[in-house]
Design an enzyme around this catalytic site. Structure first.
Site, PDB file in Angstrom:
ATOM      1  N   CYS A   1     -28.535 -18.630 -36.050  1.00 26.43           N
ATOM      2  CA  CYS A   1     -28.911 -18.211 -37.290  1.00 26.43           C
ATOM      3  C   CYS A   1     -27.821 -18.225 -38.804  1.00 26.43           C
ATOM      4  O   CYS A   1     -28.012 -18.475 -40.198  1.00 26.43           O
ATOM      5  CB  CYS A   1     -29.164 -16.625 -37.515  1.00 26.43           C
TER       6      CYS A   1
ATOM      7  N   CYS B   1     -23.033 -11.745 -33.568  1.00 24.80           N
ATOM      8  CA  CYS B   1     -24.127 -12.223 -34.928  1.00 24.80           C
ATOM      9  C   CYS B   1     -24.590 -11.351 -35.563  1.00 24.80           C
ATOM     10  O   CYS B   1     -25.446 -10.213 -34.262  1.00 24.80           O
ATOM     11  CB  CYS B   1     -25.183 -13.346 -34.119  1.00 24.80           C
TER      12      CYS B   1
ATOM     13  N   SER C   1      -2.672 -25.758  13.645  1.00 27.30           N
ATOM     14  CA  SER C   1      -3.715 -25.836  12.824  1.00 27.30           C
ATOM     15  C   SER C   1      -5.538 -27.174  13.286  1.00 27.30           C
ATOM     16  O   SER C   1      -4.456 -26.937  15.064  1.00 27.30           O
ATOM     17  CB  SER C   1      -3.282 -26.678  12.049  1.00 27.30           C
ATOM     18  N   LEU C   2      -6.067 -27.375  13.179  1.00 24.44           N
ATOM     19  CA  LEU C   2      -6.746 -27.133  13.600  1.00 24.44           C
ATOM     20  C   LEU C   2      -7.404 -28.663  12.712  1.00 24.44           C
ATOM     21  O   LEU C   2      -6.836 -29.157  11.786  1.00 24.44           O
ATOM     22  CB  LEU C   2      -7.999 -26.653  13.514  1.00 24.44           C
TER      23      LEU C   2
ATOM     24  N   LYS D   1     -15.161 -19.946  10.949  1.00 24.93           N
ATOM     25  CA  LYS D   1     -13.515 -20.014  10.681  1.00 24.93           C
ATOM     26  C   LYS D   1     -13.892 -18.859   9.248  1.00 24.93           C
ATOM     27  O   LYS D   1     -14.056 -19.169   8.510  1.00 24.93           O
ATOM     28  CB  LYS D   1     -13.345 -21.472  10.315  1.00 24.93           C
TER      29      LYS D   1
ATOM     30  N   CYS E   1     -32.344 -13.096 -36.380  1.00 27.33           N
ATOM     31  CA  CYS E   1     -31.530 -14.371 -35.849  1.00 27.33           C
ATOM     32  C   CYS E   1     -32.130 -14.684 -34.357  1.00 27.33           C
ATOM     33  O   CYS E   1     -32.608 -14.368 -33.952  1.00 27.33           O
ATOM     34  CB  CYS E   1     -30.113 -14.194 -35.156  1.00 27.33           C
TER      35      CYS E   1
ATOM     36  N   CYS F   1     -23.211 -17.758 -36.662  1.00 28.91           N
ATOM     37  CA  CYS F   1     -23.340 -17.527 -35.388  1.00 28.91           C
ATOM     38  C   CYS F   1     -24.569 -19.312 -35.271  1.00 28.91           C
ATOM     39  O   CYS F   1     -24.772 -19.738 -36.141  1.00 28.91           O
ATOM     40  CB  CYS F   1     -24.403 -16.928 -35.872  1.00 28.91           C
TER      41      CYS F   1
ATOM     42  N   TYR G   1      -8.865 -14.300  17.078  1.00 22.03           N
ATOM     43  CA  TYR G   1      -9.223 -15.416  17.793  1.00 22.03           C
ATOM     44  C   TYR G   1      -8.885 -15.768  18.612  1.00 22.03           C
ATOM     45  O   TYR G   1      -8.665 -17.549  19.007  1.00 22.03           O
ATOM     46  CB  TYR G   1      -9.763 -16.390  16.653  1.00 22.03           C
TER      47      TYR G   1
ATOM     48  N   GLU H   1      -6.476 -14.024  11.812  1.00 18.31           N
ATOM     49  CA  GLU H   1      -6.930 -14.086  10.003  1.00 18.31           C
ATOM     50  C   GLU H   1      -7.010 -12.733   9.786  1.00 18.31           C
ATOM     51  O   GLU H   1      -8.182 -11.771   9.998  1.00 18.31           O
ATOM     52  CB  GLU H   1      -8.538 -14.299   9.914  1.00 18.31           C
TER      53      GLU H   1
ATOM     54  N   GLU I   1     -17.196 -20.035  17.033  1.00 19.98           N
ATOM     55  CA  GLU I   1     -16.693 -18.614  15.954  1.00 19.98           C
ATOM     56  C   GLU I   1     -16.426 -19.794  14.786  1.00 19.98           C
ATOM     57  O   GLU I   1     -16.416 -20.278  14.779  1.00 19.98           O
ATOM     58  CB  GLU I   1     -15.377 -18.062  16.636  1.00 19.98           C
TER      59      GLU I   1
ATOM     60  N   ASP J   1     -11.907 -17.427   6.057  1.00 16.74           N
ATOM     61  CA  ASP J   1     -11.250 -17.848   4.793  1.00 16.74           C
ATOM     62  C   ASP J   1     -10.213 -16.830   4.767  1.00 16.74           C
ATOM     63  O   ASP J   1     -10.549 -16.402   3.913  1.00 16.74           O
ATOM     64  CB  ASP J   1     -11.564 -18.389   3.524  1.00 16.74           C
TER      65      ASP J   1
ATOM     66  N   ASP K   1     -17.995   9.992   7.603  1.00 14.75           N
ATOM     67  CA  ASP K   1     -17.305   9.459   7.134  1.00 14.75           C
ATOM     68  C   ASP K   1     -15.706  10.466   6.682  1.00 14.75           C
ATOM     69  O   ASP K   1     -14.594  10.820   7.218  1.00 14.75           O
ATOM     70  CB  ASP K   1     -16.803   8.663   5.995  1.00 14.75           C
ATOM     71  N   ALA K   2     -16.936  11.563   6.022  1.00 16.24           N
ATOM     72  CA  ALA K   2     -15.959  13.192   5.720  1.00 16.24           C
ATOM     73  C   ALA K   2     -15.294  13.986   7.463  1.00 16.24           C
ATOM     74  O   ALA K   2     -14.415  14.229   6.932  1.00 16.24           O
ATOM     75  CB  ALA K   2     -17.367  13.981   5.279  1.00 16.24           C
TER      76      ALA K   2
ATOM     77  N   LYS L   1     -16.153 -27.845   9.208  1.00 16.41           N
ATOM     78  CA  LYS L   1     -16.206 -27.666   7.843  1.00 16.41           C
ATOM     79  C   LYS L   1     -17.511 -27.446   7.601  1.00 16.41           C
ATOM     80  O   LYS L   1     -18.616 -27.974   7.492  1.00 16.41           O
ATOM     81  CB  LYS L   1     -15.259 -28.406   6.598  1.00 16.41           C
TER      82      LYS L   1
ATOM     83  N   ASP M   1     -11.696  12.501   8.241  1.00 17.62           N
ATOM     84  CA  ASP M   1     -11.376  12.584   6.648  1.00 17.62           C
ATOM     85  C   ASP M   1     -10.599  13.968   7.053  1.00 17.62           C
ATOM     86  O   ASP M   1      -9.865  13.828   6.803  1.00 17.62           O
ATOM     87  CB  ASP M   1     -11.578  12.603   5.312  1.00 17.62           C
TER      88      ASP M   1
HETATM   89  S1  IVH Z   1      -7.621 -20.956  16.102  1.00 18.18           S
HETATM   90  C1  IVH Z   1      -5.280 -24.005  18.591  1.00 18.18           C
HETATM   91  N1  IVH Z   1      -9.668 -19.699  14.453  1.00 18.18           N
HETATM   92  O1  IVH Z   1      -7.975 -22.212  10.474  1.00 18.18           O
HETATM   93  C2  IVH Z   1      -6.418 -23.386  17.879  1.00 18.18           C
HETATM   94  N2  IVH Z   1      -8.247 -20.558  13.531  1.00 18.18           N
HETATM   95  O2  IVH Z   1      -6.007 -25.402  10.827  1.00 18.18           O
HETATM   96  C3  IVH Z   1      -5.359 -22.090  15.986  1.00 18.18           C
HETATM   97  N3  IVH Z   1      -8.824 -19.706  11.526  1.00 18.18           N
HETATM   98  O3  IVH Z   1      -4.036 -21.387  10.634  1.00 18.18           O
HETATM   99  C4  IVH Z   1      -6.947 -21.768  15.093  1.00 18.18           C
HETATM  100  N4  IVH Z   1     -10.088 -18.562  11.773  1.00 18.18           N
HETATM  101  O4  IVH Z   1      -5.803 -19.343  10.521  1.00 18.18           O
HETATM  102  C5  IVH Z   1      -8.746 -20.318  14.971  1.00 18.18           C
HETATM  103  N5  IVH Z   1     -11.858 -18.445  14.460  1.00 18.18           N
HETATM  104  C6  IVH Z   1     -10.895 -19.318  14.167  1.00 18.18           C
HETATM  105  C7  IVH Z   1     -10.094 -19.193  12.751  1.00 18.18           C
HETATM  106  C8  IVH Z   1      -9.384 -20.185  12.796  1.00 18.18           C
HETATM  107  C9  IVH Z   1      -9.890 -19.108  10.522  1.00 18.18           C
HETATM  108  C10 IVH Z   1      -7.352 -20.124  11.020  1.00 18.18           C
HETATM  109  C11 IVH Z   1      -6.433 -20.262  11.141  1.00 18.18           C
HETATM  110  C12 IVH Z   1      -5.972 -21.594  10.981  1.00 18.18           C
HETATM  111  C13 IVH Z   1      -6.422 -22.591  10.219  1.00 18.18           C
HETATM  112  C14 IVH Z   1      -6.516 -23.482  11.217  1.00 18.18           C
END
Ligand code: IVH
Length: 785
Positions: free
Chosen positions: A418, A445, A81-82, A123, A451, A415, A233, A181, A121, A125, A32-33, A321, A36
């Site tokens: 005691c 206390c 979304s999934l 998921k 005590c 307390c 992703y 993400e 992969e 958060d 790292d140094a 999940k 930098d």
């Molecule tokens: S794929 C069409 N892959 O989960 C596929 N999503 O409900 C779209 N997320 O809002 C998403 N890890 O932010 C995918 N390896 C991953 C993920 C991922 C996290 C989140 C993503 C999305 C939500 C899906």
């Protein structure tokens, strides 16, 4: 091209390469140094040649002027979304739909059927982000928003260290939208919350909220200081296809500099997906970031197209999940527990709730400040979080669900164990020559060893391995001893008889004899061990060692004034007061006297340490008095001019003016005009003198030591003494002991198993001693081994 421009381009290319190795490949090639150093060189060159700064320079990840609002961005390809699966059957159902959708032969009860290739992969958060690259340059970053319209957070994403501002290599589509993400690691989250607490800022309930709050900052300079990371992703809009498979796409993106998951795997069929889910589930707590499940995607892009979408979810992907780490429950009551140092800690009694597979009925609330910060009332609905092995925590109150009869949480006046008075601790700060006292977060206390709760904890601590190391006395036995009235102070342990112990539950003849033997064997503790065993609030092993090493005798430790204690490394005014008032307490004095009366002989006592003696200079002493408007420089001038505290106190105006400007001179005189200040300073000075310190001897003490000014390094394992002991011995000869070898190192002591430090020492041609030679050396210098 000028030389500066050449060097700038060279540095940027090199830094980009290091960034890529660090963030994407996880194989940093320089320390790292060194990074930098290169970075600072680039910064300096750019500062000297501002016309050469470009937005893709690695120096430009610092955030820009604050925005008043984010502008909206339309996603050309919607961000979907999934679908979720919670049970294995949901997953099998998903696989069946995929197989059918692709017209593949379905299996039967005995298996058979086609296997689909899936990518697996974690998921993460955090929050979904779209990154748009035009001709390989990052031109826009956006949030997901409602999937069709998001917010333009370009300035913010540019501050995320592992998002490439420019793609590596060649061959990328002219338009390439990368999706992934943005998240915060567990460590980053803990660090951020700790800092926020320190500066009185808002803390975050979990890493996800912290990531979201940090990324959606109108002031991107704040974002730049938050430990955000990106993991890619998938892709969105592209002007040309990349690969035939999802994993092929990700691998190509990785080659262009995108960070992708280290956990990315290919599975043949649903059975391997389920194995993956189990495997990651088992490692969930050990991963450096939080995940809420795993994502499976049909690997073939052609198959993905064939399957298409249903409403807002792809038919070719699913999130499997894990159990949630946060749940809602009700706060039934708050009870108060008393700890070893008397701290009265609020504990939440909860309506039992299953969080990530474990039933939670209690959660610590730390202290009353935390209760106030949460705005907690009894009867509230609260969010409980159990992250991995961490103790369950109340992270938030759901205000909308507060019932009308909710009751405030009140610290008890007496307390609960005691009945002694409960007092709020005080914080002592020193400014402008005065100590100011404010209210602390902890209530205590005042019963101390009277005590029962404190007594039990104090004894458990006293006998513990790192304290007096009395084996054979577990928590249950200590409780019995206290409850039976056999022990009412640590000193009573030394008066226990065979008959008393053998009748206790869980004891027999042999174990009773063993225990008495262990008690007898503990009678010759080292000074540091003994001080630690006393259980002085805020005095851990390190501070105990510092006290023992610096002051050298129990008597001096017992007598030391707070002002004198603050000379010790890492001892602040508050800890100094804790130590002082512990030894001032009559009850504690009695316990120590009783211990000595029972034949305890404290070892390793001797002289005041030379380095402590040398650290107390008159200039430093005057500086510690915090005389208003007199800084370290002014204090040193006073010391140079007057040579002693008395001379400073009785100096006349003319002399004073010769040393200091008028304002400061006035301030010094006003300070010492106050009886209280004068007394405090005189008492501290007298004590330093009693301890063997004289201003005249300033510096000379260390200067006179044989290893003064030398830096030594210890490496490998030592057999005759621990590294800490070796360090102490070297320091007593005036040497500094450092952790790494450099050209400035005087000598390296290398035991068996020494590695890179020894190699480096040899490369630099430094003096190296093995343990045997080191022991000879110590003996030659009069240090007992
Ligand atoms: S794929 C069409 N892959 O989960 C596929 N999503 O409900 C779209 N997320 O809002 C998403 N890890 O932010 C995918 N390896 C991953 C993920 C991922 C996290 C989140 C993503 C999305 C939500 C899906």
């Amino acid at each position: 091209m000028t030389a500066a421009k050449n060097r700038i381009l060279e540095l940027r290319a090199e830094l980009d390469q290091h960034n890529y190795r660090y963030h994407v490949l996880d194989e940093p090639s320089i320390p790292d140094a060194e990074y930098d150093r290169l970075f600072n060189e680039l910064k300096a060159l750019e500062a000297a040649n501002p016309e050469l700064i470009t937005s893709d320079s690695p120096t430009q990840r610092v955030g820009s002027a604050a925005l008043s609002a984010f502008t909206q961005v339309r996603h050309e390809v919607p961000m979907l979304s999934l679908g979720n699966a919670f049970e294995e059957t949901d997953m099998r159902e998903f696989d069946r739909r995929v197989t059918e959708g692709l017209d593949l032969p379905a299996g039967d009860l005995f298996g058979g059927g086609a296997t689909v290739e899936y990518s697996c992969e974690p998921k993460l958060d955090g929050l979904a982000v779209s990154l748009l690259y035009q001709d390989g340059v990052l031109v826009r970053g956006a949030t997901r928003g409602d999937g069709t319209t998001g917010e333009d957070i370009s300035v913010n994403v540019r501050t995320v260290r592992n998002i490439p501002l420019k793609l590596h290599g060649t061959g990328w589509p002219a338009t390439l939208e990368v999706r992934g993400e943005v998240f915060m690691s567990k460590a980053g989250f803990e660090r951020l919350n700790a800092t926020q607490l320190e500066v009185g800022g808002k803390t975050f309930a979990n890493p996800r909220n912290a990531a979201a709050g940090s990324l959606r900052q109108l002031d991107s300079k704040i974002t730049a200081n938050r430990p955000l990371e990106f993991c890619c992703y998938g892709i969105g809009q592209v002007s040309a296809d990349i690969a035939d498979t999802h994993i092929g796409n990700l691998q190509q993106l990785k080659a262009w500099g995108m960070p992708i998951s280290h956990e990315l795997k290919l599975a043949q069929g649903i059975a391997e997906c389920l194995d993956y889910y189990r495997d990651i589930g088992e490692r969930r707590n050990a991963l450096p970031y939080e995940i809420d499940g795993v994502v499976f995607k049909v690997n073939s892009i052609a198959s993905q197209r064939e399957l298409g979408f249903r409403a807002r979810e792809p038919r070719w992907a699913i999130a499997h999940k894990f159990p949630a780490m946060e749940e809602l429950t009700e706060l039934l009551d708050v009870e108060f527990q008393v700890g070893r140092t008397g701290a009265v800690t609020p504990v939440a009694r909860l309506k039992p709730v299953k969080v990530a597979g474990v039933t939670v009925a209690n959660a610590t609330l730390h202290n009353m400040d935390e209760v106030a910060r949460l705005g907690l009332m009894i009867g509230d609905t609260v969010i409980i979080r159990r992250a991995g092995d961490v103790i369950p925590q109340v992270v938030q109150v759901v205000m909308e669900r507060r019932p009308e009869n909710a009751r405030p949480v009140q610290i008890p006046e007496k307390c609960p164990v005691c009945g002694s008075h409960v007092e709020r601790t005080q914080l002592i700060k020193r400014s402008k020559g005065r100590e100011t006292v404010s209210e602390g977060a902890v209530y205590r206390c005042v019963g101390r060893l009277a005590c029962g709760a404190q007594l039990k904890q104090a004894i458990i601590h006293f006998v513990s391995r790192r304290a007096m190391d009395i084996e054979g006395l577990g928590e249950k036995s200590v409780e019995q001893l206290v409850d039976e009235g056999l022990v009412s102070s640590p000193a009573d342990l030394y008066a226990l008889t065979f008959e008393q112990i053998v009748d206790l539950e869980g004891f027999a003849e042999l174990s009773s004899k063993n225990l008495l033997g262990a008690i007898e064997d503990s009678k010759k503790p080292g000074l540091a061990r003994f001080i630690y065993a006393l259980g002085i609030p805020d005095v851990g092993e390190e501070t105990a060692k510092v006290l023992a090493r610096s002051l050298g005798s129990l008597e001096r430790v017992q007598q030391a004034l707070p002002q004198v204690l603050t000379y010790l490394p890492d001892v602040g005014l508050e800890v100094a007061h804790e130590i002082h008032s512990f030894f001032e307490d009559a009850h504690n004095q009695q316990v120590i006297a009783d211990l000595l009366r029972h034949g305890l002989q404290i070892q390793d006592q001797g002289e005041l340490a030379a380095e402590f003696a040398a650290s107390t200079t008159l200039g430093g002493f005057l500086d510690k008095l915090h005389i208003p408007s007199v800084g370290p420089g002014g204090a040193q001038k006073l010391a140079d001019k007057f040579g002693s505290l008395q001379a400073v106190i009785s100096a006349d105006w003319l002399d004073m003016r010769q040393a200091l400007p008028e304002k400061q001179a006035n301030s010094v005189r006003e300070f010492f005009a106050l009886e209280e200040n004068r007394q405090l300073a005189e008492a501290a000075e007298k004590q330093l003198a009693d301890f063997g310190m004289h201003w005249q001897s300033e510096k000379k003490v260390v200067e006179g030591l044989p290893l003064a000014g030398q830096t030594w390094v210890l490496t490998g394992s030592l057999e005759l003494m621990s590294r800490d002991v070796a360090k102490d011995k070297l320091e007593s000869l005036g040497a500094k002991v450092a952790g790494s070898v450099s050209a400035k190192t005087h000598c390296v002591v290398a035991g068996p198993g020494a590695g890179s430090k020894l190699t480096k020492a040899n490369e630099l041609g430094l003096k190296v001693l093995d343990e045997e030679a080191f022991v000879v050396f110590l003996k030659e210098h009069g240090v007992p081994v």
